[in-house]
Enzyme design. Structure first.
Site, PDB file in Angstrom:
ATOM      1  N   ARG A 130       0.872  -1.189   0.000  1.00 45.50           N
ATOM      2  CA  ARG A 130       0.000   0.000   0.000  1.00 45.50           C
ATOM      3  C   ARG A 130       0.904   1.232   0.000  1.00 45.50           C
ATOM      4  O   ARG A 130       1.804   1.353   0.821  1.00 45.50           O
ATOM      5  CB  ARG A 130      -0.897   0.053   1.234  1.00 45.50           C
ATOM      6  CG  ARG A 130      -1.515   1.439   1.432  1.00 45.50           C
ATOM      7  CD  ARG A 130      -2.551   1.518   2.513  1.00 45.50           C
ATOM      8  NE  ARG A 130      -3.787   0.888   2.092  1.00 45.50           N
ATOM      9  CZ  ARG A 130      -4.969   1.113   2.670  1.00 45.50           C
ATOM     10  NH1 ARG A 130      -5.077   1.955   3.671  1.00 45.50           N
ATOM     11  NH2 ARG A 130      -6.047   0.494   2.231  1.00 45.50           N
TER      12      ARG A 130
ATOM     13  N   HIS B 169      -7.596   0.749  -6.148  1.00 39.45           N
ATOM     14  CA  HIS B 169      -7.774  -0.004  -4.890  1.00 39.45           C
ATOM     15  C   HIS B 169      -8.482  -1.325  -5.232  1.00 39.45           C
ATOM     16  O   HIS B 169      -9.653  -1.529  -4.915  1.00 39.45           O
ATOM     17  CB  HIS B 169      -8.607   0.843  -3.922  1.00 39.45           C
ATOM     18  CG  HIS B 169      -8.555   0.380  -2.494  1.00 39.45           C
ATOM     19  ND1 HIS B 169      -7.762  -0.668  -2.070  1.00 39.45           N
ATOM     20  CD2 HIS B 169      -9.197   0.841  -1.384  1.00 39.45           C
ATOM     21  CE1 HIS B 169      -7.922  -0.831  -0.773  1.00 39.45           C
ATOM     22  NE2 HIS B 169      -8.790   0.064  -0.329  1.00 39.45           N
TER      23      HIS B 169
ATOM     24  N   ASP C  10     -16.781   8.278  -1.007  1.00 43.98           N
ATOM     25  CA  ASP C  10     -15.485   8.092  -0.334  1.00 43.98           C
ATOM     26  C   ASP C  10     -15.128   9.444   0.285  1.00 43.98           C
ATOM     27  O   ASP C  10     -15.758  10.466  -0.030  1.00 43.98           O
ATOM     28  CB  ASP C  10     -14.441   7.658  -1.390  1.00 43.98           C
ATOM     29  CG  ASP C  10     -13.048   7.441  -0.816  1.00 43.98           C
ATOM     30  OD1 ASP C  10     -12.924   7.234   0.411  1.00 43.98           O
ATOM     31  OD2 ASP C  10     -12.069   7.478  -1.604  1.00 43.98           O
TER      32      ASP C  10
ATOM     33  N   CYS D 178     -16.104   2.761   1.093  1.00 43.79           N
ATOM     34  CA  CYS D 178     -14.952   1.910   1.408  1.00 43.79           C
ATOM     35  C   CYS D 178     -14.513   2.053   2.866  1.00 43.79           C
ATOM     36  O   CYS D 178     -13.904   1.151   3.414  1.00 43.79           O
ATOM     37  CB  CYS D 178     -13.795   2.222   0.465  1.00 43.79           C
ATOM     38  SG  CYS D 178     -13.351   3.977   0.447  1.00 43.79           S
TER      39      CYS D 178
ATOM     40  N   ARG E  10     -13.978  -7.430   2.957  1.00 47.02           N
ATOM     41  CA  ARG E  10     -12.574  -7.192   2.599  1.00 47.02           C
ATOM     42  C   ARG E  10     -11.737  -8.423   2.930  1.00 47.02           C
ATOM     43  O   ARG E  10     -10.876  -8.838   2.161  1.00 47.02           O
ATOM     44  CB  ARG E  10     -12.009  -5.973   3.356  1.00 47.02           C
ATOM     45  CG  ARG E  10     -12.660  -4.633   3.051  1.00 47.02           C
ATOM     46  CD  ARG E  10     -12.467  -4.195   1.619  1.00 47.02           C
ATOM     47  NE  ARG E  10     -11.088  -4.296   1.173  1.00 47.02           N
ATOM     48  CZ  ARG E  10     -10.109  -3.452   1.522  1.00 47.02           C
ATOM     49  NH1 ARG E  10     -10.347  -2.411   2.284  1.00 47.02           N
ATOM     50  NH2 ARG E  10      -8.867  -3.629   1.077  1.00 47.02           N
TER      51      ARG E  10
HETATM   52  N1  NVA Z   1      -9.536   7.519  -1.294  1.00 46.61           N
HETATM   53  C1  NVA Z   1      -9.207   7.015   0.023  1.00 46.61           C
HETATM   54  C2  NVA Z   1      -9.524   5.559   0.120  1.00 46.61           C
HETATM   55  C3  NVA Z   1      -9.277   4.957   1.480  1.00 46.61           C
HETATM   56  C4  NVA Z   1      -9.601   3.506   1.551  1.00 46.61           C
HETATM   57  C5  NVA Z   1      -7.741   7.272   0.283  1.00 46.61           C
HETATM   58  O1  NVA Z   1      -6.917   7.027  -0.607  1.00 46.61           O
HETATM   59  O2  NVA Z   1      -7.407   7.738   1.383  1.00 46.61           O
HETATM   60  N1   CP Z   2     -11.156   0.696   2.847  1.00 46.68           N
HETATM   61  C1   CP Z   2      -9.888   0.625   3.238  1.00 46.68           C
HETATM   62  O1   CP Z   2      -8.982   0.371   2.448  1.00 46.68           O
HETATM   63  O2   CP Z   2      -9.693   0.847   4.565  1.00 46.68           O
HETATM   64  P1   CP Z   2      -8.281   0.977   5.294  1.00 46.68           P
HETATM   65  O3   CP Z   2      -7.658   2.269   4.836  1.00 46.68           O
HETATM   66  O4   CP Z   2      -8.618   0.996   6.775  1.00 46.68           O
HETATM   67  O5   CP Z   2      -7.425  -0.190   4.924  1.00 46.68           O
END
Ligand code: NVA
Ligand code: CP
Length: 330
Positions: free
Chosen positions: A106, A133, A229, A270, A315
């Site tokens: 990530r 994602h 989101d 999400c 998830r």
């Molecule tokens: N768009 C958000 C998604 C988090 C799961 C981010 O990148 O922070």
């Molecule tokens: N939805 C999601 O990816 O959550 P986290 O950032 O907690 O992993």
């Protein structure tokens, strides 16, 4: 279906049949878990979990799923490892691939996870980048299918910042699966023309469609799924909050939007979500901008149309499917 040895970097790399197969596998794994049937067929394997951004769901999903499958896990972040500061991604990939059977990453640019995969001889799984994602997509598909019983033809309206990881990924997913995607947001937040064109080409072959609209009511009328989101994603500067709140407040998911979609519509997110002031950032933004909720009202978030916690649980089942499919010995 044989996905052994494959990377899982973005859904553009997978066919609708492969995606469906992964969702089917996840549903089977979920059923087994609920029945207490052990699925530890990957005993003796180990996976590395690299997080250059924070996480609750993705990290816990990878850890629990790996442990359920019988595997060991090692968590690495930027502060506690050499990644990025003293060691390149290419070198990190070759070091970790010598010790682990799979690597989750990530972080920031999609190019980084693609580079990691290029240099790794073991499967690499994208746990979120700025652009995509993909593991979230499988959970969303499983959740939608569990609720409606099918995917093809589902109308999904995405409100908010549609040019980032979630908007991009949902548009690709809908195109691949023959679903109807509408980005319902201000013009500056539409996905890139290049990705829209790619998705329209895919959708032409699957029966799906891609619509971009600035009209919140037209975009959400009759939708099966209303999705949003956060307005400011991880890694973005604090300075953008003011413009995001100004630009995206007309695209907040609230009672009027859900009523416009209809009583059969479900709400997905999400997570994490700013639906009240019970978080540090939520409280800070509430005080700065005089608001009590952002991308979704607390009323919708807590309503019976909201399936965000079922989605969050999924998830884990879907990430388990990805690891099992790409690492399986047989
Ligand atoms: N768009 C958000 C998604 C988090 C799961 C981010 O990148 O922070
Ligand atoms: N939805 C999601 O990816 O959550 P986290 O950032 O907690 O992993």
């Amino acid at each position: 279906m044989d996905l052994k040895g494959r990377d899982f970097l973005k859904l553009l790399d997978f066919s609708a049949e492969e995606i469906t197969w992964l969702v089917d596998l996840a549903a089977d794994l979920k059923d087994k878990k609920k029945k207490g049937i052990p699925m530890d067929t990957l005993r003796g394997k180990n996976v590395a979990l690299i997080f250059e951004k924070t996480s609750t769901r993705t990290r816990c999903s990878f850890e629990v799923a790996a442990h359920d499958l019988g595997m060991g896990t090692t968590y690495l972040d930027s502060a506690g490892s050499q990644i990025g500061k003293k060691e390149s991604i290419a070198d990190t990939a070759r070091v970790l691939a010598g010790m682990f059977d799979g690597i989750e990453y990530r972080g920031y640019g999609q190019d980084i996870v693609e580079e990691l995969a290029k240099y790794s001889k073991v499967p690499v799984w994208n746990g979120l980048t700025n652009e995509f994602h993909p593991t979230q997509m499988l959970a969303d598909l499983l959740t939608i299918r569990e609720h409606f019983g099918y995917l093809k033809g589902i109308r999904l309206a995405y409100m908010g910042d549609a040019r980032y990881n979630m908007g991009n990924s949902l548009m690709v997913t809908c195109a691949k699966m023959g679903m109807h995607f509408t980005a319902c947001t201000s013009r500056n937040y539409f996905p890139s023309e290049e990705l829209v064109n790619t998705c329209r080409e895919i959708a032409a072959g699957t029966g799906g469609s891609i619509t971009l609209t600035q009209d919140a009511m037209a975009g959400t009328r009759g939708a099966d799924v209303i999705y949003t989101d956060v307005w400011v994603s991880m890694g973005e500067p604090d300075e953008v909050w003011a413009e995001r709140i100004r630009d995206l407040t007309p695209y907040q998911v609230n009672r009027a939007i859900m009523e416009n979609a209809g009583e059969k519509a479900i709400f997905l997110h999400c997570l994490p979500a700013f639906h009240d002031l019970k978080t540090k950032i939520g409280a800070e933004m509430g005080a700065r901008f005089g608001i009590t909720e952002m991308e979704v009202t607390d009323e919708v978030f807590e309503s019976e149309q909201s399936f965000v916690f079922e989605e969050a649980e999924n998830r884990m089942h879907t990430i388990k499917a990805v690891m099992l499919a790409t690492l399986s010995v047989s």
